[in-house]
Design a protein around this motif. Structure first.
Motif, PDB file in Angstrom:
ATOM      1  N   SER A   1       2.667  -6.910  -4.352  1.00 26.18           N
ATOM      2  CA  SER A   1       3.718  -6.287  -3.548  1.00 26.18           C
ATOM      3  C   SER A   1       5.083  -6.588  -4.153  1.00 26.18           C
ATOM      4  CB  SER A   1       3.666  -6.824  -2.110  1.00 26.18           C
ATOM      5  OG  SER A   1       4.755  -6.352  -1.365  1.00 26.18           O
ATOM      6  N   ASP A   2       5.963  -5.566  -4.143  1.00 25.35           N
ATOM      7  CA  ASP A   2       7.332  -5.767  -4.625  1.00 25.35           C
ATOM      8  C   ASP A   2       8.146  -6.616  -3.655  1.00 25.35           C
ATOM      9  OD1 ASP A   2       6.872  -4.218  -6.860  1.00 25.35           O
ATOM     10  OD2 ASP A   2       7.479  -2.368  -5.869  1.00 25.35           O
ATOM     11  N   TYR A   3       7.702  -6.624  -2.397  1.00 25.44           N
ATOM     12  CA  TYR A   3       8.440  -7.366  -1.371  1.00 25.44           C
ATOM     13  C   TYR A   3       7.473  -8.236  -0.590  1.00 25.44           C
ATOM     14  CZ  TYR A   3      10.133  -8.218   3.322  1.00 25.44           C
ATOM     15  OH  TYR A   3      10.441  -8.819   4.504  1.00 25.44           O
ATOM     16  N   LYS A   4       7.836  -9.507  -0.396  1.00 21.00           N
ATOM     17  CA  LYS A   4       7.017 -10.415   0.389  1.00 21.00           C
ATOM     18  C   LYS A   4       7.831 -10.966   1.555  1.00 21.00           C
ATOM     19  CE  LYS A   4       3.621 -11.852  -3.048  1.00 21.00           C
ATOM     20  NZ  LYS A   4       2.949 -13.009  -3.706  1.00 21.00           N
ATOM     21  N   PHE A   5       7.241 -10.880   2.740  1.00 20.39           N
ATOM     22  CA  PHE A   5       7.879 -11.387   3.954  1.00 20.39           C
ATOM     23  C   PHE A   5       8.021 -12.906   3.870  1.00 20.39           C
ATOM     24  CE2 PHE A   5       6.612 -12.551   8.555  1.00 20.39           C
ATOM     25  CZ  PHE A   5       7.909 -12.928   8.860  1.00 20.39           C
TER      26      PHE A   5
ATOM     27  N   PHE B   1       0.852  -1.202   0.000  1.00 20.10           N
ATOM     28  CA  PHE B   1       0.000   0.000   0.000  1.00 20.10           C
ATOM     29  C   PHE B   1       0.883   1.247   0.000  1.00 20.10           C
ATOM     30  CE2 PHE B   1      -2.205  -3.398   2.408  1.00 20.10           C
ATOM     31  CZ  PHE B   1      -3.205  -3.673   1.477  1.00 20.10           C
ATOM     32  N   LYS B   2       1.697   1.363  -1.027  1.00 23.24           N
ATOM     33  CA  LYS B   2       2.697   2.431  -1.071  1.00 23.24           C
ATOM     34  C   LYS B   2       2.080   3.816  -1.209  1.00 23.24           C
ATOM     35  CE  LYS B   2       3.423   1.183  -5.905  1.00 23.24           C
ATOM     36  NZ  LYS B   2       4.386   0.601  -6.853  1.00 23.24           N
ATOM     37  N   ASP B   3       0.837   3.908  -1.694  1.00 19.15           N
ATOM     38  CA  ASP B   3       0.192   5.215  -1.867  1.00 19.15           C
ATOM     39  C   ASP B   3      -0.671   5.615  -0.677  1.00 19.15           C
ATOM     40  OD1 ASP B   3       1.301   5.509  -4.426  1.00 19.15           O
ATOM     41  OD2 ASP B   3      -0.295   4.261  -5.296  1.00 19.15           O
ATOM     42  N   GLY B   4      -0.765   4.756   0.337  1.00 14.37           N
ATOM     43  CA  GLY B   4      -1.591   5.065   1.504  1.00 14.37           C
ATOM     44  C   GLY B   4      -0.947   6.130   2.373  1.00 14.37           C
ATOM     45  N   LYS B   5      -1.693   7.188   2.685  1.00 13.29           N
ATOM     46  CA  LYS B   5      -1.154   8.307   3.465  1.00 13.29           C
ATOM     47  C   LYS B   5      -1.377   8.131   4.972  1.00 13.29           C
ATOM     48  CE  LYS B   5      -1.891  11.611  -0.305  1.00 13.29           C
ATOM     49  NZ  LYS B   5      -2.604  12.840  -0.726  1.00 13.29           N
ATOM     50  N   GLY B   6      -2.291   7.255   5.345  1.00 15.23           N
ATOM     51  CA  GLY B   6      -2.656   7.141   6.751  1.00 15.23           C
ATOM     52  C   GLY B   6      -1.939   6.041   7.499  1.00 15.23           C
TER      53      GLY B   6
ATOM     54  N   ASN C   1      11.022   3.432  -1.550  1.00 17.24           N
ATOM     55  CA  ASN C   1      12.165   4.296  -1.872  1.00 17.24           C
ATOM     56  C   ASN C   1      13.484   3.558  -1.703  1.00 17.24           C
ATOM     57  OD1 ASN C   1      10.478   6.488  -2.324  1.00 17.24           O
ATOM     58  ND2 ASN C   1      10.525   7.127  -0.186  1.00 17.24           N
ATOM     59  N   THR C   2      13.376   2.262  -1.411  1.00 14.83           N
ATOM     60  CA  THR C   2      14.569   1.459  -1.169  1.00 14.83           C
ATOM     61  C   THR C   2      15.073   0.840  -2.460  1.00 14.83           C
ATOM     62  OG1 THR C   2      13.698   0.912   1.025  1.00 14.83           O
ATOM     63  CG2 THR C   2      15.515  -0.434   0.212  1.00 14.83           C
ATOM     64  N   HIS C   3      16.367   0.865  -2.658  1.00 17.29           N
ATOM     65  CA  HIS C   3      16.987   0.213  -3.811  1.00 17.29           C
ATOM     66  C   HIS C   3      16.791  -1.299  -3.708  1.00 17.29           C
ATOM     67  CE1 HIS C   3      19.915  -0.656  -6.937  1.00 17.29           C
ATOM     68  NE2 HIS C   3      20.513  -1.511  -6.108  1.00 17.29           N
ATOM     69  N   ASN C   4      16.185  -1.903  -4.722  1.00 20.85           N
ATOM     70  CA  ASN C   4      15.915  -3.342  -4.734  1.00 20.85           C
ATOM     71  C   ASN C   4      15.227  -3.772  -3.429  1.00 20.85           C
ATOM     72  OD1 ASN C   4      15.803  -6.023  -5.372  1.00 20.85           O
ATOM     73  ND2 ASN C   4      18.016  -6.373  -5.393  1.00 20.85           N
ATOM     74  N   PRO C   5      13.978  -3.283  -3.197  1.00 25.49           N
ATOM     75  CA  PRO C   5      13.322  -3.496  -1.906  1.00 25.49           C
ATOM     76  C   PRO C   5      13.141  -4.957  -1.528  1.00 25.49           C
ATOM     77  CG  PRO C   5      11.762  -2.676  -3.544  1.00 25.49           C
ATOM     78  CD  PRO C   5      13.123  -2.544  -4.139  1.00 25.49           C
TER      79      PRO C   5
END
Length: 472
Positions: free
Chosen positions: A402-406, A64-69, A225-229
């Motif tokens: 998601s670009d990154y998965k736990f 949810f990279k665009d979520g402001k809250g 904003n992380t390089h290769n998240p």
């Protein structure tokens, strides 16, 4: 190449998160609760709770990279607007006990800086001191309402100074026996002294550990904003965990060198940070210099944190509010953009929490410890929504990318989220049992407040939508 240069690397993420999550008080407060056995507790809490918690935050922030809250945006996307409002309310209202204690911390820090000892707060009754605390809070509420940001900038510098001095403390304290030949305060350093007794009293201290390692959701906006998240964000989180572990373990060991683990001072939570720097100054023959520097820096840092915590959480609640849930009267602002009725509501709730306990708790040290314990009960409640959002995300994984998965397996991810949720709730419930002699009048008074306060604060969040509906 220019875009790559602007990307955050794993070490940037680790350092940013470390500054926002960790503090010297985490070492002092948990050592006061458990003594040297807290070292084992740190290892367990970091491995079984903090690392998965931080990595969940990474996946939620990436999804949810665009979520402001923040957390409320995650809940809104996965579980709907009703629960999202309650997540935003919880995020704000858990700061009420925090705001009630910050003025106390300012008075204590100023007392140490002015007198070189912690006797100032012991000379007055709790009612008088809490009245002074209330006046300090109202003064900074007025400061915050005027939109003055210079205090926050000063506090940032002071906060960094406190952080650096905390690391300096660990380095100087651990090496003191070799450099100065001082004797270690805890005579018994056998393996058994590091093993906790997993009894009822131990479980009542878990909330303070959870409180200490919480707050990783603050860095969620930086995942994308992380390089290769996919690779670097979890690496940054693991490095963060290592940094927290090193500081927690070495810091607790250093406390054991200065304070006998089997005879911990009753006022260590209130004065331990200043005792530690005072003793360190004695070790190296420089008197109270380190303690006074730390007290002054901590005073400014606490002032900034107070001003910031009055304003920022309230704006998170109101800025993205829906008039179905929040009465429009609360959204009223003055010419400086300050939500005046929101500030009034804050003043009333904090004022009640500052003054009412003073009439039932006998001395300032007990009152300080109780309010700190209350923070450890209430503040982690906001983490529950992080785990709820992650469990919901695992259920809806086909809907969100998601670009990154736990973790790749959604059932395993859901189970880990459920574990963290249950553990947090359990720690908060156990934290409600007071750390004073059981079944005394003071124990009943504290226990009653520990139950009433969180339910009352959360319950107010159910009243606002009813008021909003009637206004409409």
């Amino acid at each position: 190449m220019d875009n790559d240069a602007k990307k955050l690397r794993w070490y940037n993420i680790a350092l940013m998160a470390f500054v926002s999550v960790w503090g010297f008080g985490n070492v002092v407060n948990n050592y006061a609760n458990q003594g040297l056995s807290v070292i084992t507790s740190w290892i367990l809490i970091i491995a079984l709770y903090f690392i998965p918690y931080a990595l969940m935050v990474g996946q939620l922030g990436s999804t949810f990279k665009d979520g402001k809250g923040g957390v409320s945006s995650w809940i809104k996307e996965t579980m709907g607007a009703n629960l999202a409002y309650f997540a935003a309310w919880t995020y704000w209202v858990v700061h009420i006990p925090y705001l009630a204690q910050k003025p106390q911390a300012i008075v204590i820090a100023l007392g140490w800086a002015a007198t070189g000892e912690g006797t100032l707060v012991k000379e007055f009754s709790p009612v008088i001191l809490q009245t002074i605390t209330l006046l300090i809070f109202l003064f900074f509420l007025w400061i915050a309402s005027r939109g003055i940001s210079s205090l926050k900038r000063i506090g940032t510098i002071a906060g960094i100074s406190v952080f650096v001095m905390s690391l300096l403390y660990i380095a100087l304290a651990v090496t003191a026996p070799m450099l100065t030949g001082v004797q270690v305060a805890t005579a018994d350093m056998s393996v058994s002294s590091f093993i906790p007794e997993f009894n009822f009293a131990y479980f009542t201290t878990l909330s303070m550990l959870v409180f200490a390692v919480g707050g990783a959701e603050k860095i969620s906006p930086y995942v994308n904003n992380t390089h290769n998240p996919t690779k670097e964000f979890p690496r940054g989180m693991l490095v963060l965990a290592i940094m927290v572990a090193v500081c927690a373990l070495l810091g607790s060991f250093a406390m054991g060198m200065m304070f006998d683990s089997n005879n911990i001072p009753d006022d260590l939570k209130m004065n331990g940070q200043y005792y530690a720097f005072q003793i360190l100054g004695e070790y190296y023959g420089i008197g109270n210099v380190l303690m006074i520097l730390y007290a002054l820096a901590n005073t400014l840092a606490q002032i900034s944190a107070l001003a910031f915590s009055i304003d920022a959480p309230l704006k998170v609640l109101l800025s993205d509010s829906d008039d179905r849930y929040v009465p429009r009267a609360l959204l009223k602002t003055n010419k400086r953009g300050t939500p005046v009725n929101g500030y009034l509501m804050t003043a009333i709730l904090v004022g009640i929490l500052i003054m009412v306990p003073a009439f039932g708790i006998g001395n300032m040290n007990t009152l300080f410890n109780w309010l700190l314990d209350l923070n450890s009960i209430v503040m982690p409640l906001r983490y529950l929504f992080v785990f709820l959002a992650f469990m919901a995300l695992m259920k809806l994984s086909d809907k969100f990318i998601s670009d990154y998965k736990f973790v790749k397996n959604n059932k395993v991810g859901f189970a880990i989220g459920l574990w963290c949720f249950v553990f947090t709730a359990f720690a908060c419930l156990m934290g409600m049992f007071p750390k004073v002699p059981m079944f005394t009048s003071e124990w009943y008074f504290q226990f009653g407040l520990n139950i009433i306060t969180p339910f009352a604060l959360l319950g107010l969040g159910l009243i606002l939508p009813i008021m909003a509906r009637r206004k409409r």
